[in-house]
Structure formats: structure tokens, C-alpha cells
Design an enzyme around this catalytic site. Structure first.
Site, PDB file in Angstrom:
ATOM      1  N   GLU A 125       0.135  -0.959   5.832  1.00 38.06           N
ATOM      2  CA  GLU A 125       1.179  -0.444   6.729  1.00 38.06           C
ATOM      3  C   GLU A 125       0.970   1.034   6.975  1.00 38.06           C
ATOM      4  OE1 GLU A 125       5.031   1.177   8.139  1.00 38.06           O
ATOM      5  OE2 GLU A 125       3.901   1.786   6.393  1.00 38.06           O
ATOM      6  N   ASP A 183       0.822  -1.219   0.000  1.00 40.98           N
ATOM      7  CA  ASP A 183       0.000   0.000   0.000  1.00 40.98           C
ATOM      8  C   ASP A 183       0.851   1.262   0.000  1.00 40.98           C
ATOM      9  OD1 ASP A 183       0.739  -0.896   2.670  1.00 40.98           O
ATOM     10  OD2 ASP A 183      -0.406   0.809   3.422  1.00 40.98           O
TER      11      ASP A 183
HETATM   12 ZN   LIG Z   1       6.678   2.119   4.250  1.00 38.27          ZN
END
Ligand SMILES: [Zn+2]
Ligand SMILES: *[C@@H]1O[C@H](CO)[C@@H](O)[C@H](O)[C@H]1NC(C)=O
Ligand SMILES: *[C@@H]1O[C@H](CO)[C@@H](O)[C@H](O)[C@H]1NC(C)=O
Ligand SMILES: *[C@@H]1O[C@H](CO)[C@@H](O)[C@H](O)[C@H]1NC(C)=O
Length: 596
Positions: free
Chosen positions: A258, A191
Site C-alpha cells: 500500500e 507493509d
Molecule cells: Zn496505511
């Protein structure tokens, strides 16, 4: 990344207070900037004044004559205070390694790498703070497109390795080894942080263009973290192409949130990996992190070997309401302000422990960084055994740069406040949130106790009951103070990865081998030092899998056009093949090692 950006990031973060991890991921990138600060040099990044403008106070320098100061050692000379292993070239697979070195310098490979990263960037896998679970929130569907792109780019990997999808979009690749040696784990995240629509006009090239201009590859995720993802896959693909089959099982795990909470991606991957392979089942783990920095002609590689902890504490004061024409001496807002003042007037102490990561980092700079203040080198050397010198060194570091306050202790910042609804009504409730980054040698519990000890006398003084983190501490008649974990995002400081042996030595030697074998990285002039991260990565979910966790991305700060999480994110194309060279050496070295 500059301080101004950090401010913008936090302003943005406080707008999205529903997500506790927002300040954390921004902090991780602020950290990249901080790395430069702690290394006392690359001030361009943070807008700090140049080093020469810092003057150390005479008092703590007393007794140190300048004739004792000897300058920095060459990176090729070993030292006891910052041990440097020699470059570790894969000897068992020497020919393969050399063939791949040559392949990575070929124009074909470079073009393929640029294409692969560009294709990955063109899928806007944005991570949102308010995302619902996978299966409920349709915005996750974009990740299926990234999976299609990866499968089309790396058909060999999908044919040869076992692929498992965890929680639909988490990717695990299992490459079975021929021996029973413990497997090892490489990770990255799929992501990216969203691009704010009003900033699109400020991008030189569209943030999801993946455009290559001859030097840079443009787009969100190019630096964080699709660059690492693609470098790792390119290394595996190249090894497969050469017919390599591992002795030691290699597992790749790629999360997909994340940049927000991490619970859908790494959180679920952590559970899957724990169930499938067991506790403490991996020889080591390598995730994203800081990379290389130039210090006056010497390159420092700074893999992070620990991360600070985290706690947001909400202080809520409740009192009786009523008409403000007959007010008490203190309203809930007035009382809250006294609690806030008490917190700010009693900052956490700093400590420079010989066992801590900041001490190890400081020793490395004292020995190898040409820019380290001459008068502090000797102090650092003495501090290894001399307590008075250690204390002077702590004072010296704090005077040298404010970043050391964050490295050497728990920090606190009152970031949110609210209370009151009407000018003629007594506020029944007022609250503030204090953001803490917990020192490596402290804990969530110690921080909570510090606040209880600090605020109990005040509660008693104003006849307020105090309930702290679920327990009644005192009772009072005038109202109530509640201390709570805002959004329940408490995180202990990470375990500290050992740096005396084994996995650390292989990482260090592989970094040096990547430099020595590179036509552009100038021989072995790299010093590898452990580092303490102020922010947190996906590794916070993985502590149970191995004691040997490293956070490191094999690229220079100057390989990033404008840093991460901001406009004009772009990566230097040559850092792709150099990074692949590093991952290849690392994989071959770990594969043939006798690591337990
Ligand atoms: Zn990162
Ligand atoms: C894939 O899984 C099968 C069955 O568990 C196993 O026999 C095989 O070795 C695995 N292949 C790879 C490349 O890991
Ligand atoms: C704290 O005190 C309140 C009010 O006296 C009570 O209702 C609550 O159960 C107590 N909580 C704990 C954890 O003892
Ligand atoms: C390597 O050395 C050459 C010549 O000394 C220099 O031009 C180049 O910038 C150096 N590259 C790096 C990455 O340090």
C-alpha cells in the site's frame, strides 16, 4: 503531522520520481493532519494559528445578526442535516458481546494485544518504491517472516478459517457463514514505509523494537497499519475463542505494498476477490482511514466515504536546438514557462455541491462542533435550501481555512521542472510535471480537457503543435508541446459511498456502541460524519467489489505519539483493546443485519 513534515515528504517523493504513488501515500498521511484542519480545531497538529485568529469578512455576513446563532447541539440529539443513529449494541449476540467487553478490559488480554502488535512490528516489512515483482525481488521475503509471526500468534484463526495466499504475500482469510447473505470485507496492509537510516538516532526506541514502555508501543507500522491488522485479528480470534460462528461470510484481505504502488498486493487481491466472489459481491468494505478527533469536548469519528482522484501531467516542449549565439525569441524553456504560468494563472474553480461529501461534513460541523464559528452555523443551515446562502457558505469556508480549497475543487501544483544542458546550447526540450488531486465531482477527462482548452491558444500563438494525451490537437512549425500522463498513474475520483442507509448506519451505530460500552471513551459522546480523503488507500483497487466502502481506523489522533511516516511512530496501548471492541461490535452487528 505538521506542514514541515509534509514538505520533507514531498522532497523525498520528488527524489523518487520513478514512483507515481509516492506523492499519494504521503498525501494520505498529510491528510490525517488535514482532518484536524477541516474540523477547525486541532491546530497543534498542523501548526495553524488558533481558530480565534480567523475573522470572517463582513460582506458575506451581511444580513445575519448574531441573535440567530444558537450554538452546537449535543451529540445525543439527532439532527436532520447530520443524521445520527443511536448506538447499535449487538442484540442477537448480547451476552457474547458483553463477555468480550469484559475480556477486553482484562490485564491478560491487554498484555496479549501488546505482545501481538510488538511481534508484528519486529518484522520490518518495508515497502520500496523501486521494488520489482514478487518472485524477482528478494526484498519481499521479509513478508514470509511476518506470516510466520501471525500464524504463531493466531493459531486458532489459521486452524479455523480458510487461508489463501495471493501473489505469495497477499493474505485472504475466508470465514464461511451459515447463510447465503452477501459476504463483507475487512482490509488492512502488512507493509510499512521504510525508516531512513539517518533518522534512526532520532527514535526514542528502535523503530523495529516493538518496545512497550508502559503507555506506548513503539515502532514503524504501529499506527500505519499493523495496529489495524492486529486489532482485526484479535477481534476474530476472540470471537473464535468464544465459539462464535458467523451467519454471514466474513473475508479479510491484507495487501503488502500500500505504501508504494499497491499493484502487487491490493492490485492482485482485487483481481482474486473479483474472480472468486464476483462483481459487487460484498455488502461492505472497511479499510484503514482517519479515526477520532476531539473538538472542544465532542468526539468526531470521520470515516472517509470518498477519495479525490489523481493525475500527474507532464508538459514537454520541444524546439530546434542550435548555438545560443543566434537564438530565437523564445527557447523551449521560455515557452514552457508560459505554459506553466497559464496553468497557475487559471486555477480550478471550487464548488460546494449539496450532493457532495464536503457539504455533508460541513453540515455535521455546523450542527455538532462547538468550535465551528457561530456566524456560520446559520449560514450552513440556510444553505440546505438557499442557493445564495450556499454560495456565501462556500466563500466563508474558503476564507476560514485554506484546506477547503483542496476539499472543494481540483488542486494543481507544478512539482518538477527540467530542461537545458549547457549554457551555450539552445535547449531542445524542456518539461514540467503538474500534480493534480481531482475534485469528487470532476474526472480525469474533465481535467485533461481543461488543460487542452487552456493551452491550445498558447500553442497556436507560438506556432507549436499540441499533442495531448495521445491525440493531435493542433499542428505548428516552430516545435511541439506534448501533454502526457506522467508515469501513467491516472485515477478517477472514487465513487461516493451512500450515507443515507444500511452499511453507513451500522458503522455509525457500532462506533457509538464501542464508545458507550467503553470504560474510557466517555459514553455516547461521539458524532459520526462522512469525510472526503485527499489521498488514496488500497481501496482504489476495490471499487468493483462493493458500493459501500469505508476508510476508518478506530483510534484517536492523540493515540498516536508522532503520527505516521515519520520518526517515533508509536501507538497508545489502550487504543488496541478499544479498537478491538469496535471491530467486535461491528462484526456482530453486520453478521446479524439484513443488509443486502
Ligand atoms: Zn496505511
Ligand atoms: C473452507 O473451505 C471449505 C471448502 O470450500 C468449506 O467447506 C468450509 O466451509 C470453509 N471453511 C471456512 C471456515 O470458511
Ligand atoms: C499525430 O501527428 C503525427 C505527426 O503528424 C503523426 O505521426 C501521428 O500519427 C499523429 N497521431 C495521432 C494519434 O493521430
Ligand atoms: C473522559 O472523561 C474524564 C472525566 O470527565 C476525562 O478525564 C477523560 O479525559 C475523558 N476521556 C476521553 C477519552 O475523552
Amino acid at each position: 503531522m505538521g506542514p514541515a513534515l509534509a514538505d520533507v515528504s514531498l522532497a523525498r517523493a520528488s527524489k523518487k520520481v520513478r514512483d507515481s504513488s509516492t506523492p499519494r501515500f504521503h498525501a494520505f498521511r498529510v491528510l490525517f493532519c488535514s482532518l484536524a484542519v477541516i474540523s477547525l480545531v486541532a491546530y497543534k497538529c498542523c501548526g495553524f494559528p488558533p481558530l480565534q485568529t480567523y475573522h470572517l469578512s463582513q460582506s458575506w455576513l451581511a444580513g445575519h445578526s448574531s441573535s440567530e446563532f444558537v450554538g452546537s447541539l449535543s451529540p445525543d440529539v439527532n439532527s436532520t442535516t447530520c443524521p445520527q443513529w443511536a448506538a447499535l449494541h449487538p442484540t442477537k449476540h448480547q451476552e457474547l458481546s458483553e463477555d468480550l467487553d469484559a475480556a477486553y478490559d482484562s490485564e491478560d488480554f491487554k498484555q496479549a494485544a501488546i505482545q501481538a502488535l510488538g511481534d508484528a512490528i519486529r518484522v520490518p516489512t518495508e515497502s520500496y518504491d523501486d521494488s520489482g515483482p514478487v518472485g524477482e525481488d528478494s526484498r519481499w521475503h521479509t513478508f514470509a517472516e511476518l506470516h510466520r509471526v501471525l500464524e504463531a500468534t493466531f493459531p486458532r484463526i489459521y486452524e479455523s478459517l480458510n487461508v489463501t495466499k495471493v501473489n505469495t504475500y497477499g493474505l485472504v482469510f475466508h470465514w464461511q457463514g451459515s447463510t447465503t447473505a452477501k459476504p463483507y470485507l475487512l482490509t488492512a496492509h502488512q507493509d510499512v514505509v521504510p525508516v531512513e537510516s539517518q533518522t534512526i538516532k532520532d527514535w526514542k526506541h528502535d523503530p523495529y523494537s516493538g518496545y512497550y514502555d508502559g503507555t506506548w508501543i513503539w515502532g514503524r507500522g504501529s499506527c500505519d497499519d499493523k495496529g489495524d491488522l492486529i486489532r482485526q485479528l484479535l477481534a476474530i480470534d476472540s470471537l473464535l475463542k468464544q465459539g462464535f460462528s458467523p451467519a454471514r461470510t466474513l473475508v479479510l484481505a491484507y495487501g503488502f505494498d500500500e505504501e508504494s504502488k499497491g499493484i502487487e498486493g491490493a492490485g492482485r487481491l482485487a483481481r482474486y476477490l473479483g474472480q472468486t466472489y464476483g462483481r459487487d459481491s460484498f455488502a461492505l468494505l472497511l479499510d484503514e482511514g482517519a479515526g477520532y478527533l476531539d473538538m472542544g469536548g465532542v468526539t468526531f469519528a470521520i470515516p472517509s466515504t470518498s477519495e479525490k482522484g489523481y493525475l500527474d501531467v507532464k508538459i514537454t516542449v520541444s524546439t530546434l536546438g542550435g548555438h545560443s549565439s543566434v537564438p530565437p525569441s523564445h527557447t523551449s524553456i521560455g515557452l514552457l514557462s508560459r505554459f506553466i504560468a497559464a496553468v497557475e494563472d487559471n486555477p480550478h474553480e471550487t464548488s460546494l455541491s449539496r450532493a457532495g461529501t464536503a457539504f455533508a461534513t460541513t453540515q455535521c460541523h455546523a450542527v455538532y462542533n462547538p468550535m465551528f464559528p457561530e456566524d456560520m452555523r446559520e449560514l450552513a443551515r440556510k444553505a440546505v435550501t438557499d442557493d445564495a446562502a450556499l454560495e456565501m457558505l462556500r466563500g466563508g469556508l474558503l476564507a476560514l481555512d485554506p484546506i477547503y480549497k483542496a476539499m472543494l475543487g481540483t488542486t494543481q501544483a507544478v512539482d518538477l521542472v527540467e530542461g537545458g544542458v549547457k549554457v551555450n546550447a539552445l535547449p531542445e526540450r524542456a518539461s514540467a510535471v503538474v500534480n493534480h488531486r481531482i475534485a469528487e465531482d470532476s474526472s480525469v477527462g474533465e481535467l485533461q480537457q481543461h488543460l487542452i482548452d487552456l493551452l491550445t491558444p498558447l500553442a497556436l500563438k507560438y506556432d507549436l503543435g499540441l499533442a495531448a494525451f495521445g491525440n493531435n490537437v493542433t499542428f505548428g512549425g516552430a516545435g511541439q508541446v506534448i501533454l502526457s500522463d506522467f508515469l501513467e498513474g491516472a485515477l478517477e475520483p472514487s465513487p461516493v459511498t451512500p450515507t443515507k442507509y444500511g452499511p453507513w448506519a451500522i458503522l455509525q451505530g457500532s462506533i457509538k456502541a464501542a464508545f458507550e460500552s467503553s470504560p474510557t471513551l466517555n459514553g455516547s459522546h461521539v458524532v459520526v460524519t462522512p469525510f472526503l480523503s485527499i489521498g488514496n488507500t488500497d481501496t482504489k483497487f476495490y471499487w468493483h467489489l462493493t458500493k459501500h466502502i469505508f476508510r476508518f481506523s478506530p483510534s484517536f489522533e492523540t493515540d498516536h505519539y508522532n503520527g505516521e511516516h515519520t520518526v517515533n511512530e508509536a501507538v497508545r496501548a489502550t487504543s488496541l483493546n478499544e479498537g478491538v471492541r469496535f471491530y467486535t461490535k461491528f462484526i456482530l452487528n453486520v453478521d446479524s443485519s439484513d443488509l443486502p
